[in-house]
Every structure is written in structure tokens, then in C-alpha cells.
Design a protein around this motif. Structure first.
Motif, short mmCIF file in Angstrom:
data_model
loop_
_atom_site.label_atom_id
_atom_site.label_comp_id
_atom_site.label_asym_id
_atom_site.label_seq_id
_atom_site.Cartn_x
_atom_site.Cartn_y
_atom_site.Cartn_z
N UNK A 35 0.80 -1.01 0.00
CA UNK A 35 -0.19 -0.01 0.02
C UNK A 35 0.83 1.21 0.10
N UNK A 36 1.83 1.27 0.73
CA UNK A 36 2.62 2.44 0.67
C UNK A 36 3.46 2.70 -0.52
N UNK A 41 3.97 5.34 -5.54
CA UNK A 41 3.90 5.74 -7.01
C UNK A 41 3.04 6.61 -7.67
N UNK A 42 2.20 7.30 -6.89
CA UNK A 42 1.17 8.13 -7.32
C UNK A 42 2.01 9.72 -7.04
N UNK A 61 12.90 -2.25 6.14
CA UNK A 61 11.77 -2.31 6.49
C UNK A 61 10.79 -1.19 6.25
N UNK A 62 9.58 -1.21 5.99
CA UNK A 62 9.00 -0.05 5.66
C UNK A 62 8.57 0.75 7.06
N UNK A 98 -4.31 0.51 4.65
CA UNK A 98 -3.46 0.64 6.06
C UNK A 98 -4.39 0.75 7.17
N UNK A 99 -4.96 -0.36 7.53
CA UNK A 99 -5.94 -0.56 8.48
C UNK A 99 -5.64 -0.25 10.00
N UNK A 100 -4.40 -0.29 10.35
CA UNK A 100 -4.13 0.27 11.59
C UNK A 100 -3.53 1.68 11.72
N UNK A 101 -3.87 2.50 10.59
CA UNK A 101 -3.55 3.85 10.47
C UNK A 101 -4.46 4.84 11.46
N UNK A 102 -3.73 5.48 12.40
CA UNK A 102 -4.28 6.45 13.24
C UNK A 102 -4.15 7.86 13.02
#
Length: 149
Positions: A35-36, A41-42, A61-62, A98-102
Motif C-alpha cells: 500500500x505504501x 507511485x502516485x 523495513x517499511x 493501511x488498516x491500523x493507521x491512526x
């Protein structure tokens, strides 16, 4: 004799149950990485695009990438802060994976286009900073799904 045949399959099941959480964690972390990369890429140009391109590499590591913060326990992306980087381009719909994104802070860049409706999948999102960009259109009505925002 029959007992001996059943026992290895129980051990196999036990081994599988021990390994399953590790495999799931690895898969979900891979989703964050992909996803990152799709987000990056955009980005079409900007003074720091080359910084991201050089740092956002699959060889590291990301969680160590510029602007990315991860949870200690699960190694999932919890914050993305690319504010004041002069980035240009669109916001990728993959941001919604990014389902854990706060926290998402993209302010003071030159992002264009519409805010992707996939952002409404970010159920944990509490902070969304998009000011000083060139976004158009209205706020997606599905954003109300982000109950913590």
C-alpha cells in the motif's frame, strides 16, 4: 497402533496453529508495504520525491521509511507524516489498506485530485491533516465511517 497414527496429526495441527499468527502478521505487514509503495507511485514530482524513492525501498523495513511510524507489537503502519515535503501527485486509494493507521498528515504539499473514498476504511483514524494541498471535490460522505476522527 491406531493411537500413534493420530498423534502426529495432532502435533501437526498444533504446529500449524503456532505458525498461523506469524504467517498472518507477515501477510498483513506485506499489505502495508504494498500500500505504501502504491501510494508513493502516485507521487509525480516534488523536491523530496527522490528522497522517498531512495528511502522507500523493499530492501529496508517499511517501518524505517521516512514519514512512516509502526506499532511495536504488530509492525503495522500507525502514522504517515509526509507534511511539508513539497510532494505533488494524487492520493492513492491504496491508503485505505493501511488498516491500523491512526494519523495521516499530508498537509502543505501539492496533492491534487479527489480524496479517495477508500480512506473511509480507516476505522482507527483519529488525525487527518490535508490542508494546503490542491485537492478538489467534496469530502467523501463515507468518511463518517471513521468514528474516531
Amino acid at each position: 497402533m491406531m493411537m500413534l497414527l493420530k498423534r502426529p496429526s495432532i502435533l501437526l495441527l498444533f504446529d500449524f496453529l503456532l505458525v498461523l499468527p506469524l504467517a498472518q502478521s507477515s501477510t498483513t505487514s506485506f499489505t502495508d508495504q504494498v500500500s505504501l509503495i502504491a501510494f508513493e507511485s502516485k507521487i509525480t514530482s516534488g523536491p523530496n520525491q527522490t528522497v522517498l524513492a531512495g528511502n522507500w525501498s523493499t530492501t529496508t523495513s517499511f517501518c524505517n521509511w521516512i514519514g512512516v511510524s509502526c506499532s511495536q507489537r504488530r509492525q503495522r503502519v500507525t502514522a504517515l507524516d509526509l507534511s511539508y515535503m513539497g510532494l505533488q501527485g494524487a492520493i492513492s486509494p491504496h491508503i485505505g489498506n493501511l488498516s491500523f493507521l491512526v494519523s495521516l498528515d499530508l498537509r502543505n504539499n501539492s496533492f491534487i485530485g479527489f480524496l479517495p473514498h477508500e480512506i473511509s476504511r480507516l476505522r482507527r483514524l483519529r488525525i487527518l491533516c490535508l490542508s494546503s494541498n490542491q485537492l478538489e471535490g467534496s469530502i467523501p460522505p463515507t468518511l463518517h465511517s471513521c468514528l474516531k476522527l
